[in-house]
Design a protein around this motif. Structure first.
Motif, PDB file in Angstrom:
ATOM      1  N   THR A  79       0.802  -1.225   0.000  1.00 42.05           N
ATOM      2  CA  THR A  79       0.000   0.000   0.000  1.00 42.05           C
ATOM      3  C   THR A  79       0.831   1.269   0.000  1.00 42.05           C
ATOM      4  O   THR A  79       0.554   2.190  -0.771  1.00 42.05           O
ATOM      5  CB  THR A  79      -0.954  -0.004   1.201  1.00 42.05           C
ATOM      6  N   PRO A  80       1.869   1.422   0.866  1.00 39.65           N
ATOM      7  CA  PRO A  80       2.644   2.668   0.839  1.00 39.65           C
ATOM      8  C   PRO A  80       3.255   2.956  -0.523  1.00 39.65           C
ATOM      9  O   PRO A  80       3.230   4.089  -0.997  1.00 39.65           O
ATOM     10  CB  PRO A  80       3.721   2.426   1.908  1.00 39.65           C
ATOM     11  N   LYS A  81       3.832   1.929  -1.169  1.00 38.65           N
ATOM     12  CA  LYS A  81       4.444   2.147  -2.480  1.00 38.65           C
ATOM     13  C   LYS A  81       3.392   2.492  -3.513  1.00 38.65           C
ATOM     14  O   LYS A  81       3.615   3.311  -4.402  1.00 38.65           O
ATOM     15  CB  LYS A  81       5.220   0.895  -2.907  1.00 38.65           C
ATOM     16  N   LEU A  82       2.222   1.863  -3.420  1.00 33.85           N
ATOM     17  CA  LEU A  82       1.170   2.143  -4.369  1.00 33.85           C
ATOM     18  C   LEU A  82       0.677   3.574  -4.232  1.00 33.85           C
ATOM     19  O   LEU A  82       0.487   4.278  -5.222  1.00 33.85           O
ATOM     20  CB  LEU A  82       0.016   1.167  -4.169  1.00 33.85           C
TER      21      LEU A  82
ATOM     22  N   CYS B   2     -14.023  12.534 -22.353  1.00 29.65           N
ATOM     23  CA  CYS B   2     -13.252  11.614 -23.195  1.00 29.65           C
ATOM     24  C   CYS B   2     -12.897  10.352 -22.423  1.00 29.65           C
ATOM     25  O   CYS B   2     -12.453  10.425 -21.262  1.00 29.65           O
ATOM     26  CB  CYS B   2     -11.950  12.259 -23.663  1.00 29.65           C
ATOM     27  N   ASP B   3     -13.075   9.202 -23.061  1.00 28.82           N
ATOM     28  CA  ASP B   3     -12.516   7.959 -22.549  1.00 28.82           C
ATOM     29  C   ASP B   3     -11.107   7.825 -23.103  1.00 28.82           C
ATOM     30  O   ASP B   3     -10.851   8.159 -24.264  1.00 28.82           O
ATOM     31  CB  ASP B   3     -13.351   6.759 -22.974  1.00 28.82           C
ATOM     32  N   VAL B   4     -10.192   7.339 -22.270  1.00 31.57           N
ATOM     33  CA  VAL B   4      -8.785   7.298 -22.648  1.00 31.57           C
ATOM     34  C   VAL B   4      -8.216   5.909 -22.387  1.00 31.57           C
ATOM     35  O   VAL B   4      -8.369   5.354 -21.289  1.00 31.57           O
ATOM     36  CB  VAL B   4      -7.965   8.335 -21.844  1.00 31.57           C
ATOM     37  N   ARG B   5      -7.563   5.349 -23.392  1.00 31.10           N
ATOM     38  CA  ARG B   5      -6.852   4.077 -23.242  1.00 31.10           C
ATOM     39  C   ARG B   5      -5.356   4.329 -23.341  1.00 31.10           C
ATOM     40  O   ARG B   5      -4.902   5.136 -24.163  1.00 31.10           O
ATOM     41  CB  ARG B   5      -7.279   3.084 -24.329  1.00 31.10           C
ATOM     42  N   VAL B   6      -4.590   3.638 -22.505  1.00 26.62           N
ATOM     43  CA  VAL B   6      -3.141   3.800 -22.455  1.00 26.62           C
ATOM     44  C   VAL B   6      -2.469   2.726 -23.307  1.00 26.62           C
ATOM     45  O   VAL B   6      -2.745   1.529 -23.149  1.00 26.62           O
ATOM     46  CB  VAL B   6      -2.627   3.705 -21.006  1.00 26.62           C
ATOM     47  N   VAL B   7      -1.577   3.164 -24.209  1.00 26.93           N
ATOM     48  CA  VAL B   7      -0.834   2.238 -25.069  1.00 26.93           C
ATOM     49  C   VAL B   7       0.660   2.478 -24.844  1.00 26.93           C
ATOM     50  O   VAL B   7       1.191   3.525 -25.228  1.00 26.93           O
ATOM     51  CB  VAL B   7      -1.181   2.438 -26.554  1.00 26.93           C
ATOM     52  N   PRO B   8       1.384   1.552 -24.222  1.00 27.77           N
ATOM     53  CA  PRO B   8       2.813   1.729 -24.009  1.00 27.77           C
ATOM     54  C   PRO B   8       3.578   1.632 -25.319  1.00 27.77           C
ATOM     55  O   PRO B   8       3.245   0.822 -26.191  1.00 27.77           O
ATOM     56  CB  PRO B   8       3.181   0.578 -23.071  1.00 27.77           C
ATOM     57  N   VAL B   9       4.589   2.473 -25.475  1.00 24.39           N
ATOM     58  CA  VAL B   9       5.401   2.490 -26.689  1.00 24.39           C
ATOM     59  C   VAL B   9       6.850   2.118 -26.382  1.00 24.39           C
ATOM     60  O   VAL B   9       7.470   1.320 -27.082  1.00 24.39           O
ATOM     61  CB  VAL B   9       5.337   3.878 -27.362  1.00 24.39           C
ATOM     62  N   GLY B  10       7.414   2.701 -25.326  1.00 29.40           N
ATOM     63  CA  GLY B  10       8.787   2.406 -24.935  1.00 29.40           C
ATOM     64  C   GLY B  10       9.017   2.792 -23.486  1.00 29.40           C
ATOM     65  O   GLY B  10       8.258   3.570 -22.904  1.00 29.40           O
ATOM     66  N   GLY B  11      10.073   2.231 -22.890  1.00 30.42           N
ATOM     67  CA  GLY B  11      10.389   2.547 -21.505  1.00 30.42           C
ATOM     68  C   GLY B  11       9.515   1.808 -20.512  1.00 30.42           C
ATOM     69  O   GLY B  11       9.114   2.380 -19.493  1.00 30.42           O
ATOM     70  N   TYR B  12       9.244   0.524 -20.766  1.00 27.60           N
ATOM     71  CA  TYR B  12       8.378  -0.245 -19.880  1.00 27.60           C
ATOM     72  C   TYR B  12       8.774  -1.724 -19.891  1.00 27.60           C
ATOM     73  O   TYR B  12       9.492  -2.180 -20.775  1.00 27.60           O
ATOM     74  CB  TYR B  12       6.912  -0.106 -20.286  1.00 27.60           C
ATOM     75  N   ARG B  13       8.280  -2.473 -18.894  1.00 24.61           N
ATOM     76  CA  ARG B  13       8.489  -3.915 -18.830  1.00 24.61           C
ATOM     77  C   ARG B  13       7.249  -4.633 -19.347  1.00 24.61           C
ATOM     78  O   ARG B  13       6.135  -4.355 -18.908  1.00 24.61           O
ATOM     79  CB  ARG B  13       8.777  -4.351 -17.397  1.00 24.61           C
ATOM     80  N   LYS B  14       7.445  -5.558 -20.258  1.00 30.08           N
ATOM     81  CA  LYS B  14       6.318  -6.303 -20.803  1.00 30.08           C
ATOM     82  C   LYS B  14       5.584  -7.086 -19.724  1.00 30.08           C
ATOM     83  O   LYS B  14       4.371  -7.278 -19.805  1.00 30.08           O
ATOM     84  CB  LYS B  14       6.805  -7.270 -21.887  1.00 30.08           C
TER      85      LYS B  14
ATOM     86  N   GLY C 190       1.225  -3.993 -13.219  1.00 30.01           N
ATOM     87  CA  GLY C 190       0.588  -2.687 -13.161  1.00 30.01           C
ATOM     88  C   GLY C 190       0.259  -2.161 -14.545  1.00 30.01           C
ATOM     89  O   GLY C 190      -0.801  -1.579 -14.774  1.00 30.01           O
ATOM     90  N   LEU C 191       1.179  -2.382 -15.498  1.00 32.33           N
ATOM     91  CA  LEU C 191       0.959  -1.945 -16.872  1.00 32.33           C
ATOM     92  C   LEU C 191      -0.189  -2.731 -17.506  1.00 32.33           C
ATOM     93  O   LEU C 191      -1.058  -2.167 -18.175  1.00 32.33           O
ATOM     94  CB  LEU C 191       2.234  -2.116 -17.689  1.00 32.33           C
ATOM     95  N   ARG C 192      -0.192  -4.042 -17.290  1.00 30.14           N
ATOM     96  CA  ARG C 192      -1.274  -4.860 -17.844  1.00 30.14           C
ATOM     97  C   ARG C 192      -2.621  -4.406 -17.289  1.00 30.14           C
ATOM     98  O   ARG C 192      -3.629  -4.375 -18.011  1.00 30.14           O
ATOM     99  CB  ARG C 192      -1.037  -6.334 -17.524  1.00 30.14           C
TER     100      ARG C 192
ATOM    101  N   PRO D 219      -8.816   4.475 -12.829  1.00 33.08           N
ATOM    102  CA  PRO D 219      -9.015   3.230 -12.080  1.00 33.08           C
ATOM    103  C   PRO D 219      -7.680   2.701 -11.552  1.00 33.08           C
ATOM    104  O   PRO D 219      -6.666   2.761 -12.254  1.00 33.08           O
ATOM    105  CB  PRO D 219      -9.600   2.269 -13.121  1.00 33.08           C
ATOM    106  N   THR D 220      -7.657   2.211 -10.328  1.00 31.09           N
ATOM    107  CA  THR D 220      -6.467   1.575  -9.771  1.00 31.09           C
ATOM    108  C   THR D 220      -6.881   0.272  -9.083  1.00 31.09           C
ATOM    109  O   THR D 220      -8.072   0.037  -8.856  1.00 31.09           O
ATOM    110  CB  THR D 220      -5.754   2.464  -8.740  1.00 31.09           C
ATOM    111  N   LYS D 221      -5.911  -0.536  -8.721  1.00 28.21           N
ATOM    112  CA  LYS D 221      -6.210  -1.815  -8.083  1.00 28.21           C
ATOM    113  C   LYS D 221      -6.817  -1.655  -6.695  1.00 28.21           C
ATOM    114  O   LYS D 221      -7.442  -2.587  -6.181  1.00 28.21           O
ATOM    115  CB  LYS D 221      -4.928  -2.654  -8.000  1.00 28.21           C
TER     116      LYS D 221
END
Length: 265
Positions: A3-6, A203-215, A219-221, A249-251
């Motif tokens: 929780t603290p890190k989140l 607006c509804d917004v979807r996030v699409v990773p391009v670079g600088g991330y771990r597959k 959290g990204l998924r 939205p978050t977990k």
């Protein structure tokens, strides 16, 4: 993630998103201060104040965010962010973007210099590890053209049809990651803040990773499977729109950023 890190991660994200402050008319020399409330599951976790200044075609945005309430108990977080540059073709085009924030005594910073939407230099601290995970996708040079900074990248010229605010993809770079935000129309809604009342384009917004991330990032998924919602407002007699409300939205629940007041400085 504990929780603290989140909470620290959510607040650092809020520092970026809450900086999308309303922009005054480009033709005048003026200044607007916007105050945001940040909440998680209805509980206060932060607050932010941003000031946007325009002098002719030059702009600057600067602000700060600090944790509050529950977040302060778990992981005290504070930070500053700024963007400066020119207004061209009805949008903000940064020459320099800076972000600094501290959480649990640890510090992160990003300093980006740009020219006509292309990154010329980016300095981050701490630097990326040399032994990056095998599933890490780096940012390539080609991905650093035609990008915007996160602080001023969601300010647009207001179209005649409000729904067209959302018909676009915005390419962000913050020093660490390159991602696209794909906006789509979700209707209109009224909005009220101290100093401003009117209708917003949603607006509804979807996030699409391009670079600088771990597959393999869970959290990204998660965020890729969710829909962020942003409310854009046309401010007074200006011809520009900017976010006045954001729902993420978050977990652990819904993170909300809401403009509480909008006032001439």
């Amino acid at each position: 993630m504990r929780t603290p890190k989140l909470l620290a991660a959510l607040l650092s994200g809020a520092l970026t998103l809450s900086g999308m402050a309303p922009l005054p008319a480009a033709a005048a020399s003026t200044e607007v201060t916007t105050r945001y409330a940040v909440s998680l599951m209805g509980l206060s976790v932060g607050q932010a104040t941003f000031t946007t200044s325009v002098d002719g075609n030059a702009y600057s945005v600067s602000g700060n965010l600090s944790s509050a309430g529950l977040a302060n108990l778990f992981s005290p977080t504070s930070g500053t962010s700024s963007s400066s540059g020119r207004i061209r073709n009805g949008r903000l085009e940064a020459d320099r973007y800076r972000l600094n924030y501290t959480s649990d005594g640890k510090k992160w910073s990003s300093d980006i210099r740009m020219r006509r939407g292309t990154v010329r230099q980016a300095t981050i601290a701490p630097k990326l590890r040399k032994d990056l995970p095998k599933d890490y996708v780096p940012v390539t040079k080609g991905q650093l053209a035609s990008v915007v900074d996160p602080l001023a990248g969601l300010v647009f010229r207001a179209p005649v049809d409000p729904a067209k605010v959302c018909n676009r993809t915005v390419s962000f770079f913050d020093g660490w990651s390159r991602l696209d935000l794909k906006l789509s129309p979700a209707g209109t809604e009224p909005f009220r803040a101290s100093g401003w009342t009117g209708n917003t384009a949603v607006c509804d917004v979807r996030v699409v990773p391009v670079g600088g991330y771990r597959k393999g990032s869970s959290g990204l998924r998660y965020i890729q499977s969710q829909t962020i919602r942003i409310w854009f407002a046309r401010l007074g007699d200006t011809d520009l729109v900017a976010p006045v409300k954001v729902r993420i939205p978050t977990k652990v629940g819904t993170l909300m950023l809401t403009a509480a007041s909008i006032a001439d400085a």
